[in-house]
Design a protein around this motif. Structure first.
Motif, mmCIF file in Angstrom:
data_model
loop_
_atom_site.group_PDB
_atom_site.id
_atom_site.type_symbol
_atom_site.label_atom_id
_atom_site.label_comp_id
_atom_site.label_asym_id
_atom_site.label_seq_id
_atom_site.Cartn_x
_atom_site.Cartn_y
_atom_site.Cartn_z
ATOM 1 N N HIS A 93 12.587 22.524 25.656
ATOM 2 C CA HIS A 93 11.949 23.822 25.899
ATOM 3 C C HIS A 93 10.651 24.030 25.127
ATOM 4 C CE1 HIS A 93 15.304 25.675 28.171
ATOM 5 N NE2 HIS A 93 16.010 24.793 27.492
ATOM 6 N N CYS A 94 10.342 23.147 24.193
ATOM 7 C CA CYS A 94 9.165 23.379 23.350
ATOM 8 C C CYS A 94 8.011 22.470 23.792
ATOM 9 C CB CYS A 94 9.510 23.125 21.885
ATOM 10 S SG CYS A 94 8.134 23.497 20.787
ATOM 11 N N GLU A 95 6.912 23.092 24.189
ATOM 12 C CA GLU A 95 5.751 22.347 24.694
ATOM 13 C C GLU A 95 5.166 21.404 23.641
ATOM 14 O OE1 GLU A 95 4.206 21.925 27.649
ATOM 15 O OE2 GLU A 95 6.035 22.909 28.347
ATOM 16 N N ALA A 100 3.286 15.557 20.952
ATOM 17 C CA ALA A 100 3.551 14.886 19.671
ATOM 18 C C ALA A 100 3.983 13.444 19.885
ATOM 19 C CB ALA A 100 4.632 15.643 18.912
ATOM 20 N N ARG A 101 3.682 12.615 18.897
ATOM 21 C CA ARG A 101 4.141 11.226 18.987
ATOM 22 C C ARG A 101 5.578 11.083 18.530
ATOM 23 N NH1 ARG A 101 -0.626 7.193 17.013
ATOM 24 N NH2 ARG A 101 -2.243 8.319 18.083
ATOM 25 N N LYS A 177 3.155 29.283 16.444
ATOM 26 C CA LYS A 177 3.170 30.572 17.135
ATOM 27 C C LYS A 177 4.544 31.226 16.949
ATOM 28 C CE LYS A 177 0.030 29.198 20.820
ATOM 29 N NZ LYS A 177 -0.053 28.883 22.246
ATOM 30 N N PRO A 178 4.592 32.583 16.996
ATOM 31 C CA PRO A 178 5.883 33.257 16.799
ATOM 32 C C PRO A 178 6.963 32.778 17.767
ATOM 33 C CG PRO A 178 4.099 34.848 16.723
ATOM 34 C CD PRO A 178 3.482 33.541 17.104
ATOM 35 N N ASP A 179 6.603 32.502 19.029
ATOM 36 C CA ASP A 179 7.664 32.071 19.964
ATOM 37 C C ASP A 179 8.145 30.657 19.634
ATOM 38 O OD1 ASP A 179 5.170 31.059 20.899
ATOM 39 O OD2 ASP A 179 6.088 30.597 22.822
ATOM 40 N N GLU A 180 7.277 29.819 19.082
ATOM 41 C CA GLU A 180 7.724 28.477 18.675
ATOM 42 C C GLU A 180 8.683 28.587 17.483
ATOM 43 O OE1 GLU A 180 3.510 26.349 19.991
ATOM 44 O OE2 GLU A 180 3.833 26.909 17.901
ATOM 45 N N ILE A 181 8.314 29.440 16.535
ATOM 46 C CA ILE A 181 9.178 29.631 15.364
ATOM 47 C C ILE A 181 10.541 30.152 15.821
ATOM 48 C CG2 ILE A 181 9.509 31.039 13.291
ATOM 49 C CD1 ILE A 181 6.566 30.842 12.715
ATOM 50 N N ALA A 182 10.521 31.156 16.716
ATOM 51 C CA ALA A 182 11.783 31.779 17.153
ATOM 52 C C ALA A 182 12.659 30.775 17.892
ATOM 53 C CB ALA A 182 11.473 32.981 18.040
ATOM 54 N N MET A 183 12.063 29.944 18.758
ATOM 55 C CA MET A 183 12.920 29.054 19.550
ATOM 56 C C MET A 183 13.490 27.917 18.698
ATOM 57 S SD MET A 183 10.683 26.721 22.188
ATOM 58 C CE MET A 183 9.449 27.895 22.674
ATOM 59 N N LEU A 184 12.792 27.551 17.608
ATOM 60 C CA LEU A 184 13.276 26.436 16.797
ATOM 61 C C LEU A 184 14.075 26.884 15.573
ATOM 62 C CD1 LEU A 184 10.063 24.326 17.274
ATOM 63 C CD2 LEU A 184 12.323 23.794 18.199
ATOM 64 N N LEU A 185 14.123 28.201 15.356
ATOM 65 C CA LEU A 185 14.848 28.733 14.199
ATOM 66 C C LEU A 185 16.327 28.316 14.165
ATOM 67 C CD1 LEU A 185 14.936 30.544 11.684
ATOM 68 C CD2 LEU A 185 15.225 32.514 13.184
#
Ligand code: URA
Length: 266
Positions: A93-95, A100-101, A177-185
């Protein structure tokens, strides 16, 4: 167009791209995206009533769990650190993952009393698949060594365990970004639970935002607080110290604070 540029002009273009933060070519042949945009057919204007009728008639599509729910389910089902790493590697789900390698999961010793949480991998970390291996990481190693800690130490007393808020490098090292932090928390919370540290050290604002839901590292640094159910010490990020060497004085005070905390008999 590129053939018409002089050597000097080409060099200036390259320098400009480096200044913008572009540090890798991702294709052998250059693509002129301005030309592609000009050639692209313009989308037809939507018919006024049709989309509404189509939407009403369309059957409901099960889109599955959202990014946060999917991360929570994957994280909770991981019984150990190896399984958690695998679950993160399989998370789609994370772009950031696509650019990333490597997945940068951890370094150091699981079970160490101290767990350090940084922000996100940079270019060197992305290449090596390990957190804090670039210039900031080398400074971090020297800081830890000054109080007798190291990621290579064989025993849990002197060892540290290291991870980041984001496991994939953001493009051009931009802020998470806040949505990246939230989804990976959910992954980070599970990571801490499985690594079982005694204290957390939060390096910089992104880690404070994630664990404490607040920013302001200049105010937060050096004072113990609670996060994820553990004692937490926020500190300046080593990359900030490289840019602001005068702040090393406060960083040294914070390291001594950490050392004193670890020396208190349990
Ligand atoms: N900065 C971070 O926050 N983490 C790394 O792994 C490297 C640099």
């Amino acid at each position: 167009m590129i053939e018409t540029l002089t050597h000097q002009e080409l060099r200036l273009c390259l320098e400009w791209q480096v200044e913008l933060g572009i540090d890798e070519a991702i294709s052998e042949t250059p693509i002129d995206r301005y030309e592609l945009a000009a050639q692209a057919p313009r989308p037809a204007a939507p018919a006024a009533a049709a989309p509404v009728q189509a939407a009403a008639a369309a059957p409901a599509v099960d889109e599955g769990p959202g990014p946060v729910e999917a991360a929570r389910a994957a994280a909770q089902s991981a019984p150990d650190l190896a399984a958690l790493k695998e679950a993160m590697a399989g998370y789609e789900h994370c772009e950031l993952k696509r650019g990333a390698r490597n997945l940068v999961f951890c370094d150091g010793r699981p079970g160490a009393r101290v767990m350090i949480i940084g922000e996100a991998p940079g270019r060197d970390e992305d290449r090596m698949g390990r957190p804090f291996v670039g210039r900031a990481g080398q400074l971090l190693d020297r800081m830890l060594a000054a109080i007798g800690l190291s990621r290579e130490a064989p025993g849990t007393e002197e060892a540290v365990y290291i991870t980041n808020v984001l496991p994939w490098r953001p493009p051009q090292n931009r802020d998470p970004k806040p949505d990246e932090i939230a989804m990976l928390l959910p992954f980070l919370e599970r990571h801490v639970a499985l690594a079982r540290p005694e204290v957390l050290v939060l390096m910089g604002n992104a880690a404070c935002q994630t664990v404490l839901q607040t920013r302001g590292i200049t105010r937060l640094r050096g004072s113990w607080t609670q996060g994820f159910g553990l004692p937490v010490l926020p500190m300046f990020h080593p990359a900030y110290l490289l840019r602001n060497p005068h702040a090393k004085r406060e960083a040294w005070a914070d390291l001594l604070e950490l050392k004193a905390h670890l020396e208190v008999p349990r």
